[in-house]
Structures are given as structure tokens and as C-alpha cells.
Design a protein around this motif. Structure first.
Motif, PDB file in Angstrom:
ATOM      1  N   ASP A   1       0.827  -1.210   0.000  1.00 22.66           N
ATOM      2  CA  ASP A   1       0.000   0.000   0.000  1.00 22.66           C
ATOM      3  C   ASP A   1       0.859   1.256   0.000  1.00 22.66           C
ATOM      4  OD1 ASP A   1      -2.208  -1.599   0.024  1.00 22.66           O
ATOM      5  OD2 ASP A   1      -2.536  -1.470   2.197  1.00 22.66           O
TER       6      ASP A   1
ATOM      7  N   GLU B   1       3.886   1.536  -1.178  1.00 18.47           N
ATOM      8  CA  GLU B   1       4.514   1.671  -2.490  1.00 18.47           C
ATOM      9  C   GLU B   1       3.512   2.203  -3.523  1.00 18.47           C
ATOM     10  OE1 GLU B   1       7.790   1.335  -5.169  1.00 18.47           O
ATOM     11  OE2 GLU B   1       7.534   1.520  -3.008  1.00 18.47           O
ATOM     12  N   ARG B   2       2.283   1.709  -3.445  1.00 19.22           N
ATOM     13  CA  ARG B   2       1.250   2.211  -4.364  1.00 19.22           C
ATOM     14  C   ARG B   2       1.010   3.702  -4.143  1.00 19.22           C
ATOM     15  NH1 ARG B   2      -3.178  -2.676  -3.749  1.00 19.22           N
ATOM     16  NH2 ARG B   2      -2.180  -4.158  -5.180  1.00 19.22           N
TER      17      ARG B   2
ATOM     18  N   LEU C   1       7.848  -1.304 -11.172  1.00 18.52           N
ATOM     19  CA  LEU C   1       6.860  -2.369 -11.147  1.00 18.52           C
ATOM     20  C   LEU C   1       7.267  -3.537 -12.021  1.00 18.52           C
ATOM     21  CD1 LEU C   1       3.622  -0.198 -11.410  1.00 18.52           C
ATOM     22  CD2 LEU C   1       4.760  -1.052  -9.353  1.00 18.52           C
TER      23      LEU C   1
END
Length: 414
Positions: free
Chosen positions: A191, A193-194, A255
Motif C-alpha cells: 500500500d 509503495e502504491r 513495477l
């Protein structure tokens, strides 16, 4: 102690019933066989077959030993007290008592079960010794001490089994907790990182789109009359979009990178390029910068760059060409940032494109605008490093963003 409100599988119930029948047969048959060989001072048939009844009761009670361990122990203990108090023949009539003691400590609740077992064993030992005071032959009193010792051993064995079961259950619970904690930490990292990628994408795209929007407006107004200005605007659009694409590749490349390789994010080293792009967009930027005594941490430099980028983007988007002062003052323990614009009335002197640009409508942050997601993102960046941010209108109609970033981050507050 309350009866155990625990349901046991049918298999365990069947095992207890079988054990109860086996112990009952052993107690009755063993005692009868011993009496047939050695004789007895009082036959089992006295008092209306009371001896047989006591042996059967202490054995059959084991059928519910795991569901009601305390009542079963009390039942077998009372049966033993009556049996030996009436001087019935000594035989294997203590089997049910030993199993009941083991069950009490093995399936009980620890300390209270041990107290009940200790008190019960003490009462039984005293009673057995009193009842055997005139036993003949005197060597037979050894069976009394055997019953006492076996009772203690049964209780100790049950407590050992219970302790091992508790230790195993605690270890299993700790393992499950550790697994859940690892999963929660992994989800929290994902979360975070998002959220970080979302902020990076927002800052990069918003800044590029704001500059491209201004430059495209300039191109539309001066294309026919001043083609050289239009050419410069188109070049600025090309450079801005190219840089935005490179930053997007760097952000999204994380990613797809199996080796977790990280591309360095923009820092204060790129502040001159940032202010140059802002000047191309029509801002009159004054940069006040003090050289730090030591190199800034990369996290602080990256956050400072993004805060400056978002603040300048907001001015371009919501105010248009105006005067902006950018101040960077690294101190001993913190970096102080201030971005102040003078509002719409302060157009840069001699700006040929300013009068032809369409008015910018405040849709997020900037002068006289309500705080929006841009300010929220900047505040989150500060909080991640343990800093703070304020964004307030100025008395002259402009807007000021002030941030303080600790040089030794105190940790995330999110």
C-alpha cells in the motif's frame, strides 16, 4: 470449577466408553480373582453387593471423564474412601481413581485442577492410612503406599501432558500471529509503495500538463503573428513531455524490475531545470537558496523537489504568469522551504504572452483556491519524513506554501 462445556468428537467419546468398560471389568474381575486366591475379611457381596457397586461406579464414571473431569474424580475418590473404609478386599479397585486423577490434571485448567488433585490425594492418603491401621499382615500396608505414590504420579503425568499441550498451542498461536503480522506488513508495504507511485505519477503528470497547457495556449495566440515565439513554445512542449515520459518510465519501471533496481528520483540538483521550465511557462521566479553544510539525504532532497514542483505547478495552473519567490534554507536539523506567489495582478514585466492567455480557473490549489489533492500530497510527503507543511493565502492576494523537512527523518506517520 464449572463443568467443561466442550464438545468432543464421537471417536473420543467411544474411546472413553470403551476405557470405562475395560477398567470396570478389570476392577471387578481382578478383585474377585484375588479374593478367590487369598480370601478377604469382608466379601464384596456384603451390604447388598456394595463392594461390587463401588467398583463398578468408579469404573463406569470414566465414560464422561473428559467432559466432567472434576465430578468424575470426586466420584471415584468417594467410592475409594467408602470401599477401603468398609474394609473391602484390596485389589485393582484403584484403576478408575488413577485414570480420573490423570484426566483431572491433563484436561483441567491448570492451577485449580492441581489444587483439587492435591487436596483430594491428601484426603485419600490420610484415609487410606487410617483404614489400614490394623491391617494384617503388616506387610500388606505396602499397597497403601503404592496407591498414594501412584496417585501422585498420575496427577503429575496429567499435568505434564497438559503443559506440553499448552506450550504447543502457544507456539502454534505465535506462529500464526507471526504469519499474520508478516502478511499485514507485506500489505502495508504494498500500500505504501502504491501511494508513493501515485504521488510520483501525480506530481510528474500534473506539472508537465500544466506547462504544456500554458505553452499550447501561447502557441495558439502567437502562431500567426510571432512564429518564433510559437516555435519556442513548441520546443518547450516537446522538452517537457519528453522529460515527463522519462520520469514516468523511471517510476513505472519499478513495477516491472525483477531485480528491484531503483532509478534515482529527481532531487534538488534539478531545481535549476525546474525553474527554467517554469520561466518558459511565464512565471517570474526568484530563487533564494543557501548551500547546505552537508549533502542532504536523498529522501529529503526528493521530497523537497516534489514539493517545489507541485507548488510551482499549482501557480501555473491556477494563477498563470506572476511573480514567484522560491526560498530554500537548509539548517542544522531541517530544510525549510517557502514558495510564495503574488497572485494574478502581478504579471511579469514585459511578458508578451501574458495578456493573451486565457484566464485560469482555480480548480484545486493556488491563490484563493481551496486546498485540494495537490496540497494533500505535499503534506503527506512531509509527514512521511516527520515534517510539517502549511499552505495559506497571503494578504496581497497571493498564496504561500511553507514546509519543514527534518534532515534526520523521524519515520512515517501514515
Amino acid at each position: 470449577m464449572q463443568p467443561r462445556a466442550v464438545s468432543f468428537p464421537l471417536r473420543m467419546v467411544a474411546q472413553d466408553v470403551a476405557l470405562a468398560l475395560f477398567v470396570t471389568v478389570m476392577q471387578v474381575q481382578g478383585t474377585v480373582a484375588k479374593v478367590a486366591i487369598e480370601g478377604a475379611p469382608r466379601p464384596l457381596a456384603d451390604f447388598g453387593n456394595l463392594g461390587y457397586a463401588l467398583l463398578m461406579v468408579s469404573g463406569l464414571a470414566l465414560a464422561v471423564r473428559r467432559r466432567w473431569p472434576v465430578p468424575v474424580f470426586v466420584t471415584t475418590a468417594l467410592a475409594s474412601l467408602v470401599y477401603y473404609g468398609l474394609d473391602f478386599p484390596d485389589g485393582p479397585g484403584w484403576l478408575g481413581l488413577f485414570v480420573a486423577l490423570y484426566t483431572l490434571t491433563a484436561y483441567g485448567d491448570g492451577r485449580r485442577s492441581l489444587v483439587v488433585a492435591g487436596v483430594g490425594t491428601t484426603v485419600l492418603a490420610v484415609w487410606w492410612l487410617v483404614a489400614a491401621a490394623d491391617i494384617e499382615p503388616r506387610a500388606a500396608i505396602g499397597w497403601v503406599f503404592f496407591r498414594i505414590g501412584a496417585s501422585v504420579m498420575s496427577a503429575a503425568l496429567g499435568e505434564s501432558v497438559r503443559s506440553r499441550r499448552v506450550i504447543a498451542a502457544e507456539a502454534q498461536a505465535r506462529a500464526e500471529l507471526a504469519e499474520r503480522t508478516r502478511e499485514e506488513e507485506a500489505r502495508a508495504r504494498v500500500d505504501a509503495e502504491r501511494l508513493r507511485i501515485a504521488r510520483e505519477v501525480h506530481d510528474t503528470v500534473a506539472h508537465a500538463i500544466a506547462i504544456i497547457n500554458v505553452q499550447s495556449g501561447v502557441t495558439a495566440h502567437v502562431l500567426d503573428k510571432r512564429p518564433e515565439v510559437a516555435r519556442e513554445a513548441l520546443q518547450a512542449i516537446e522538452q517537457t513531455s519528453s522529460r515527463a515520459l522519462r520520469e514516468m518510465r523511471a517510476i513505472l519501471g519499478v513495477l516491472r524490475d525483477d531485480t528491484d533496481g531503483r532509478v534515482p528520483y529527481p532531487g534538488l540538483e534539478q531545481i535549476d531545470e525546474l525553474t527554467a521550465k517554469a520561466r518558459d511557462a511565464g512565471l517570474d521566479i526568484k530563487l533564494e537558496q543557501t548551500s547546505p553544510a552537508a549533502p542532504l539525504p536523498s529522501a529529503v532532497g526528493s521530497a523537497a523537489y516534489r514539493i517545489l514542483q507541485e507548488s510551482i505547478t499549482n501557480v501555473i495552473r491556477h494563477v498563470g504568469p506572476t511573480r514567484v519567490t522560491v526560498a530554500l534554507h537548509p539548517g542544522i536539523d531541517a530544510l525549510e522551504i517557502r514558495v510564495t506567489d503574488e497572485g494574478r495582478h502581478a504579471r511579469p514585466a514585459g511578458d508578451p504572452a501574458g495578456p493573451h492567455l486565457p484566464a485560469q480557473q482555480p480548480t484545486g490549489t493556488g491563490s484563493s483556491a481551496k486546498p485540494g489533492r495537490g496540497i494533500l500530497g505535499m503534506r503527506e510527503r512531509c509527514q512521511l519524513l516527520g515534517g510539517e507543511l502549511e499552505a495559506t493565502p497571503t494578504p496581497g492576494g497571493g498564496f504561500e506554501v511553507m514546509a519543514r523537512l527534518p534532515l534526520a527523518p523521524t519515520g512515517s506517520r501514515l
